[in-house]
Structure formats: C-alpha cells, structure tokens
Write an enzyme that holds these catalytic residues in place. Structure first.
Site, PDB file in Angstrom:
ATOM      1  N   ASP A 290       0.847  -1.691   0.108  1.00  0.00           N
ATOM      2  CA  ASP A 290       0.064  -0.377  -0.082  1.00  0.00           C
ATOM      3  C   ASP A 290       0.960   1.214   0.077  1.00  0.00           C
ATOM      4  O   ASP A 290       1.708   1.040  -0.370  1.00  0.00           O
ATOM      5  CB  ASP A 290      -0.809  -0.872   1.875  1.00  0.00           C
ATOM      6  CG  ASP A 290      -1.877   0.915   1.067  1.00  0.00           C
ATOM      7  OD1 ASP A 290      -2.168   1.324   0.702  1.00  0.00           O
ATOM      8  OD2 ASP A 290      -3.067  -0.092   1.113  1.00  0.00           O
TER       9      ASP A 290
ATOM     10  N   SER B 158     -10.732  -0.277  -0.696  1.00  0.00           N
ATOM     11  CA  SER B 158     -10.172  -0.305  -0.057  1.00  0.00           C
ATOM     12  C   SER B 158     -10.015  -1.246   1.391  1.00  0.00           C
ATOM     13  O   SER B 158      -9.303  -2.300   2.098  1.00  0.00           O
ATOM     14  CB  SER B 158      -9.020   0.745  -0.021  1.00  0.00           C
ATOM     15  OG  SER B 158      -8.575   0.733  -1.191  1.00  0.00           O
TER      16      SER B 158
ATOM     17  N   HIS C  44      -3.276   5.897   3.863  1.00  0.00           N
ATOM     18  CA  HIS C  44      -4.320   5.189   2.993  1.00  0.00           C
ATOM     19  C   HIS C  44      -3.815   3.834   3.908  1.00  0.00           C
ATOM     20  O   HIS C  44      -4.589   2.269   4.675  1.00  0.00           O
ATOM     21  CB  HIS C  44      -4.380   5.061   2.103  1.00  0.00           C
ATOM     22  CG  HIS C  44      -4.690   3.843   1.336  1.00  0.00           C
ATOM     23  ND1 HIS C  44      -4.865   3.009   0.604  1.00  0.00           N
ATOM     24  CD2 HIS C  44      -6.545   3.500   0.821  1.00  0.00           C
ATOM     25  CE1 HIS C  44      -5.707   2.076   0.567  1.00  0.00           C
ATOM     26  NE2 HIS C  44      -6.917   3.034   0.038  1.00  0.00           N
TER      27      HIS C  44
END
EC number: 3.4.21.66
Length: 589
Positions: free
Chosen positions: A144, A340, A177
């Site tokens: 990620d 996600s 994220h």
C-alpha cells in the site's frame, strides 16, 4: 472442402477481431514501459540492448529496483507510441514482456473523521472468532502507501518491509491509506486505547508501492508481491487497483500463490460490472464492499471476478481506524470508505483461518466462501459467495471440514493439468512430441501403397512415437507419478518411466522391441498392423530425438548417442517396410 474453407475464414476473422479488441487491458494509464528481459540473456547483452534503446529512442531504461537485477526488469519512460515501436523491434525476441507500467490507485473514497464506532466488526461476527484465535503466527503483507506506527499500532507486531517507491527499507506512510488498512487487519487491541483490529496478534509486513498521492506502478507492486512471498508472508492485502492488465503482475500473483500465500485485493470503486486488476486475476480473492446495512456500497464494483463481500462503508457509516493526517503526519482516528477498506477485513479473517490450521490458498478461499452468509437473491453478483463471517469461517476451519485435499488437489493452478509442463518444458518438449506424431504419419504415408490406415495402425503410430504425452503433465496429490508417466510415454520412453529419467534406455530405444512385436503379432489379423505402426512410430521418435535430445544410457548425449538413435530409426523404418511388403505378398497369394 467448402466447410474447411468457411472454418478457416471464421478462425481468421475471429483472430482479427481479438487482435483489434481494445478491452479493459488497454484502458489503463501509464507513463513508463516495463521491459522484462529473458533470464538466459547475458548481462553484457542486456547492457548493449539498453544502450541501443537509449540511442534510438532518446530514453534511458533503468533497473526498477535492486530486486530487479536477477529478473532483468527495466523501466523506460514512454507512451503508447514508444510501446508500439518497442514491441515491433527485434527487442521482442530477447524479452519475456514489453508492456505498460500501469499506474494503480488506492481505492478509498474521501474520508470523514467523525465516525466513532466499529459497526463493521460486529457485522462480520468477529467476537465469536476471537474466542478461538487472534491470528498468532501469521504474517500479513500490507502492499500500500506504507505503514506508520501510530499510537494504536504500538503493541502490534511488525516485520521488516520495504519501500519500493523510494528504494529504502523503511516503509513509512505519507498518505494515511496504508496505515488505515493495516489498522483494520491488526490494530492494537485490548490496550485500553483507540479501536480494535481483526487479527490483532498477527504480524504486519509494510510494503510501500504507492506514493503520497496514492499512485504506484505495476512493476513496484509485482516486486512487492514477490518480496512478500520470499519473506514468509502468509497473506497479502492489495487495497489498490486499476484497469490495465499486466503479465508481470499476474506472474507475481501466481508466484505468491504457488508458494502458499493467500492474495486478497479490492474489487474497485467504479460501480462497474467487473472487478479491477489485480482483484480480477484467478489466484486473487476479490472483495466487494457493503455498507452498514449489508447492502452493496454505492461505489463498489460487482459481477465478474467478485469472490466475497465485506464491510467497506458509505456516507452513512465509515470504517474507523487510527492512521495519519497526510498534511501534518499526526495521528488521527478517521473513517474511510471504499473497497480498499473491505479487502483488509477479508485479509484479517484469512489470517485467523490460517492460524486455525487451514493454510493452502485454495482451501482458505473455500472456507471463506462456504462460511459466508448467503443472500437469497443476488442476480448481479454484488456479494460473490455472500457476506464475510469471521466466526463461521474460524469454526469451519477448526472443524476440519475441508477434506478433499487428502484425496485430490487442484494441480499447480486450476484443474489437474500442470501448467509447468507446458510453460517450463512445453516450449522445448511440446514441439518435438508433435513432430514425432506427425513424423510417424509421414512415414506411414510413404508406405501408403502397402498399409491400410485402420485404427490398429494409427494406435501403433501414436504408441510408438509419443504416447499420450499430455498425461505427463497430470499431477494427483499424494499418488505416485509413474502411472501418468507410463500412459504418457512412447514405446522408447517406457524403459525410464518409473524412475522418471529423460535419458533413453538403449534396449527400448532400439529396433529390438518393434522386431519382437512384429515377430509375435504378425500372425494376428488386427494386431499385426499395430506392430507395424509401432515400428514406424519408434522410427519417428528416435529420428527426432537424435536431432533434439540424443541422450542414451551409457552413451551420453554426444555424436555416438546421436548415431545410435539415427541408425535404429532407420532400422525400424526398414523393419516396418519389410513387414508391410510381407503382408502385400500374402494378399497377392
């Protein structure tokens, strides 16, 4: 004749249509091109090719990272025009792939930091799973934007990762994220602070492939997948995706899968009737998103490629975890929504399932699907197998209801066919085998005035030249391989069937057995033609082998072995000719 002509025109038309179909594979965005040289090309030749590219196109290819040295994966800046030129150049003969280095994006929707509750954990029945396991001993690779050890990851276990964007060992997060995703999987729990994680006793491996803007290249993602597989990751989470299909990325996924790693990816946030890449690949568990009511999240992809659904959140309820504020780098508790956020729910439960004793990727997927809460009506496949249920998945794994692996296992990839037979050896072995079959028929055609083309003769041609060679690629778990090698071997190969050697036994790779067959079966009305066909088949097999792979026990693989095989090939053809002449004389009499 007309039917053959029409079939030929149909095949040509179909091929033309497929060749010109743009499809999803050509819609992705990229700013650079992957050049993956074959591993057998010497380094000095690679350097020469790189210099030639730089001189001709005024673009200098560079190694993607230090992990690309052995694989010879280089990146060159360029667009579709340069890609087309490179594919048409002589470079194609020296490379495995020349393809776009697509840019994939993190799949989150804009966040809302005020949402305080983890409704998502209760919706997957996590408390029941925690009664049995918390994921101890399992490593989950988070591929990620990196992971920063925020306060609510303080007691979470970490293993060394890598930053493929900046080529360094520290894989910290500059976006938020990746840290959010890692929190869903293994946020520190029972620490009287913040929120919880699903498999909070598992270990996180942070691998940064997405920059602070949320974008990253296929080459970096592929290398991170291989890194995870090579460094003992059990589960890989890919909360990212794009529309461009990549051979390099698919190869990396297959590599991890074949090493026993469970690969999980977000289905995508485009509300389209198909999963994005890499979720769309066969060996990836593709996760769609649901909202707080269990309905399909408005943004979630669905349909083709979706395996299961999990909480991804929506405006009415987001997924809360501890992450960083990318503008300040400070720790925040914030709610995100997107597929996600759904994918790490499945990654966390997969870690719990593996900690319960079910480790093989295919078996983990089977547990997840069988334990999912089914929906009575789902005509558009919004949810795949259904809603993720952590408690039921762990319970099923502990009960050991997955028992088919004790009898049969999908061999290598899917089904009993082993792709390595065609991929690793097929480029060398397949063409000679076909040549042997065609060669036996060609020799029979030479003797067409003496031979009836009946079933017995043709069976002999196949048996003598190649056998049912495709059976050699079949692998049945825990069963001996020699029966498959037996039925997949030609007559000359029978001498080395049980031991599995590729070197001919000189007794079998000679005229002796065809001579014995013809001698014993010449009086039989039908089997005599099988014997004659076998002799012609052996002639074709030995003749081709003399050129392609002249390896004989005691003789080596030199000119002596080559001569031995060639002479016996001629003798077998002569024997078949004499036997067929004898049959012709009988008919005249």
């Amino acid at each position: 004749m007309k039917r053959i002509l029409l079939l030929g025109l149909f095949i040509i038309g179909l091929g033309f249509a497929l060749f010109n179909f743009s499809g999803m594979a050509n819609r992705g965005e990229f700013e650079s091109i992957i050049i993956d040289f074959r591993e057998d090309i010497p380094t000095i030749n690679v350097s020469q090719e790189l210099s030639a590219i730089a001189q001709k196109y005024q673009q200098q290819p560079t190694l993607n990272s230090i992990f690309s040295i052995n694989d010879h994966v280089y990146i060159v800046e360029g667009d579709r025009k340069l890609l087309k030129q490179l594919k048409k150049s002589s470079l194609k003969q020296k490379t495995e792939y020349i393809e776009p280095n697509y840019i994939y994006q993190a799949l989150e929707v804009p966040n809302d930091p005020e949402y305080p509750k983890q409704w998502n954990f209760r919706s997957i029945n996590i408390e029941q799973a925690w009664d049995e396991t918390k994921g101890t001993g399992i490593t989950v690779a988070v591929i990620d934007t990196g992971v920063t050890k925020v306060p609510d990851l303080k007691i979470t276990k970490f293993t060394e990762g890598y930053d493929f964007v900046n080529d360094r060992t520290e894989a910290s997060d500059d976006n938020g994220h990746g840290t959010h995703v890692a929190g869903t999987i293994a946020q520190s729990t029972n620490n009287a602070y913040g929120v919880a994680g699903i498999a909070y006793e598992s270990t996180i491996m942070p691998l940064k492939v997405l920059s602070g803007s949320g974008g990253g290249t296929v080459a970096d993602i592929a290398e991170a997948i291989k890194f995870a597989a090579d460094h003992n990751a059990n589960v890989i989470n890919l909360s990212l995706g794009g529309s461009g299909e990549s051979n390099l990325l698919k190869e990396a996924v297959d590599y991890a899968y074949n090493k026993g790693v469970v690969v999980i990816a977000a289905a995508g946030n485009s509300n389209q009737n198909s999963a994005a890449y890499p979720a769309r690949y066969p060996h990836v568990i593709s996760v769609a998103a649901t909202d707080s009511t269990g309905e399909k999240a408005p943004y979630s992809n669905y349909g083709a490629g979706v395996d299961i659904s999990a909480p991804g959140g929506s405006e009415t309820g987001k997924i809360l975890q501890n992450t960083i504020d990318p503008s300040t780098g400070e720790s925040v508790f914030v709610g995100f929504q997107g597929t996600s956020m759904a994918a790490p729910h499945v990654a966390g439960v997969a870690a719990l399932v593996q900690a319960s004793g079910v480790t093989e990727p295919a078996e983990v997927l089977k547990v997840l699907k069988q334990s999912a809460r089914k929906l009575q009506e789902d005509p558009l496949n919004h949810f795949g197998a259904g809603h993720l249920d952590a408690g039921a998945a762990v319970k099923l794994a502990l009960k050991g209801q997955i028992t088919f692996k004790d009898f049969f296992r999908w061999l290598r990839d899917n089904g009993y066919l082993n792709p390595r037979f065609w991929i690793d050896g097929g480029a060398i072995a397949l063409l000679p085998k076909i040549a042997m079959v065609l060669g036996s028929y060609l020799l029979a055609w030479v003797l067409r005035n003496y031979l009836p083309f009946n079933l017995s003769l043709q069976s002999g041609l196949i048996f003598g030249s190649s056998g049912l060679f495709f059976l050699q690629g079949l692998y049945v778990f825990d069963l001996p391989q020699w029966p498959m090698r037996l039925f997949g071997s030609s007559l000359p190969e029978l001498g080395n069937t049980v031991v599995g050697s590729a070197t001919f036994n000189p007794l079998f790779a000679s005229v002796l057995i065809p001579f014995a067959l013809i001698s014993f079966l010449s009086g039989h009305q039908t089997l005599k033609w099988f014997a004659i066909g076998s002799s012609l088949g052996v002639a074709a097999c030995l003749g081709i082998s003399a050129v392609v792979d002249p390896a004989v026990w005691g003789l080596g693989s030199n000119a002596i072995a080559q001569g031995f095989l060639a002479i016996n090939a001629i003798l077998c053809f002569g024997l078949a000719y004499l036997a067929s002449q004898g049959e012709k004389q009988k008919h005249k009499a």
